[in-house]
Design an enzyme around this catalytic site. Structure first.
Site, PDB file in Angstrom:
ATOM      1  N   THR A  61       0.860  -1.169   0.000  1.00  0.00           N
ATOM      2  CA  THR A  61       0.000   0.000   0.000  1.00  0.00           C
ATOM      3  C   THR A  61       0.904   1.229   0.000  1.00  0.00           C
ATOM      4  O   THR A  61       2.125   1.126  -0.150  1.00  0.00           O
ATOM      5  CB  THR A  61      -1.002  -0.067   1.180  1.00  0.00           C
ATOM      6  N   LYS A  65       3.562   1.280  -3.938  1.00  0.00           N
ATOM      7  CA  LYS A  65       3.021   0.555  -5.098  1.00  0.00           C
ATOM      8  C   LYS A  65       3.815   0.768  -6.386  1.00  0.00           C
ATOM      9  O   LYS A  65       3.881  -0.126  -7.226  1.00  0.00           O
ATOM     10  CB  LYS A  65       1.562   0.976  -5.333  1.00  0.00           C
ATOM     11  N   ASP A 101      -6.200  -3.834  -8.075  1.00  0.00           N
ATOM     12  CA  ASP A 101      -7.045  -2.691  -7.689  1.00  0.00           C
ATOM     13  C   ASP A 101      -8.181  -2.433  -8.686  1.00  0.00           C
ATOM     14  O   ASP A 101      -9.337  -2.274  -8.305  1.00  0.00           O
ATOM     15  CB  ASP A 101      -6.208  -1.414  -7.563  1.00  0.00           C
ATOM     16  N   GLY A 126      -9.704  13.171 -11.229  1.00  0.00           N
ATOM     17  CA  GLY A 126      -8.321  12.956 -10.792  1.00  0.00           C
ATOM     18  C   GLY A 126      -7.541  12.210 -11.851  1.00  0.00           C
ATOM     19  O   GLY A 126      -8.113  11.424 -12.628  1.00  0.00           O
ATOM     20  N   ALA A 130      -4.027   6.666  -8.577  1.00  0.00           N
ATOM     21  CA  ALA A 130      -5.264   5.917  -8.340  1.00  0.00           C
ATOM     22  C   ALA A 130      -6.112   5.870  -9.610  1.00  0.00           C
ATOM     23  O   ALA A 130      -6.687   4.829  -9.954  1.00  0.00           O
ATOM     24  CB  ALA A 130      -6.051   6.552  -7.196  1.00  0.00           C
ATOM     25  N   LEU A 214     -13.133   6.144  -4.461  1.00  0.00           N
ATOM     26  CA  LEU A 214     -12.175   5.048  -4.276  1.00  0.00           C
ATOM     27  C   LEU A 214     -11.702   4.946  -2.829  1.00  0.00           C
ATOM     28  O   LEU A 214     -11.217   3.906  -2.409  1.00  0.00           O
ATOM     29  CB  LEU A 214     -10.955   5.222  -5.195  1.00  0.00           C
TER      30      LEU A 214
END
Ligand code: ATR
Length: 269
Positions: A61, A65, A101, A126, A130, A214
């Site tokens: 995490t 990553k 993910d 964004g 992510a 998320l």
């Protein structure tokens, strides 16, 4: 007993040990799953040490990553394309890196929340790590269009260019969204971690639009509150995505996919 761990900094708040303990309980599997605090400078050494100690699998995490990609001996096509890994699988010579993910998000949206993605207009807020992680699996679902919106045009443009072969993806700024309408808005910004909502224009949601963050818990609230204020009738945080990416990791490690509904219910309870 097979050993697993999640590496992060900070990692004490991670729900992964609890999730994997609940998965193990389902099948009576004997395994251990720890949270290990690792500073970025110690990542390479820690990965080598845990491999030498016989760990069967790891999760990564924040903030590891991206850095871990080049520390894996091999990596899946998805992990290589995304440029980040969240799941490491033991191989003889080192670690094989995967990324669950994006698949976790799509599974939560489709299977748990029963949202349709095909033919829908999707807005992704964004354009950081992510957002990058979920683009390919979302485009695979064949939305009518996926718009990536950012505060500035540059990062959305870069991402749209990189992923355009996979489907209809278009970059945009928050301000230029005016006049566009969407069925599903996904927040992939980090704004909620500072307690604020990203600047979503007032008129971008279709009637019956859904909103998904998320993040989960408090970090998801600013965006979900704003989405509700703008008329979103269904709003969801990312706890389901967290459980689904963990289930996908568990399946990669142990060849058996755990049931996620009871685990999600236990965490919500
Ligand atoms: P992560 O890996 O969590 O995606 P990141 O790569 O730093 O982290 O990306 C965070 C994203 O959230 C970026 O797109 C960022 O926008 P900028 O590229 O303009 O910096 C976005 N973001 C962060 N705070 C925001 C805010 N208050 N409003 C809107 N977007 C925000």
């Amino acid at each position: 007993m097979d050993r697993y761990a999640v590496l992060g900094q900070p990692v004490a708040h991670s729900l992964s040990p609890r999730i994997h303990a609940l998965f193990a309980e389902q099948s009576g599997a004997q395994l251990s799953y720890e949270a290990i605090e690792v500073a970025p400078a110690a990542l390479a050494e820690t990965l080598a040490r845990l491999h030498a100690e016989g760990y069967a699998g790891l999760n990564l995490t924040l903030p590891h990553k991206i850095a871990a990609v080049s520390l894996c001996e091999t990596r899946s096509a998805r992990a290589a394309a995304v440029g980040s890994v969240n799941t490491l699988i033991r191989s003889d010579g080192g670690w094989h890196g995967g990324n669950t993910d994006g698949a976790g998000l799509v599974r939560d949206l489709r299977e748990n929340l029963r949202l349709t993605l095909a033919g829908q207009r999707i807005l992704l807020l964004g354009a950081g790590g992510a957002a990058r992680g979920v683009l390919a699996p979302l485009l695979n679902e064949q939305p009518a269009e996926l718009v990536i919106a950012g505060r500035t045009p540059w990062r959305p443009e870069e991402l749209a260019t990189e992923f355009k072969a996979l489907g209809p993806v278009r970059p945009c700024t928050f301000l230029a969204l005016k006049g566009d309408h969407f069925d599903l808005v996904i927040n992939a910004t980090s704004a909620g971690h500072s307690g604020v909502a990203p600047g979503l224009p007032a008129d971008v949601l279709n009637a019956d639009a859904a909103a998904y963050d998320l993040s989960y818990g408090r970090a998801a609230e600013p965006f979900l509150q704003r989405a509700r204020a703008l008329g979103a009738t269904r709003t969801f945080d990312g706890l389901g995505m967290l459980v689904e990416q963990a289930a996908a990791a568990f399946a990669l490690w142990r060849g058996q996919r755990p049931a996620t509904a009871p685990v999600l219910a236990a965490l919500r309870g």
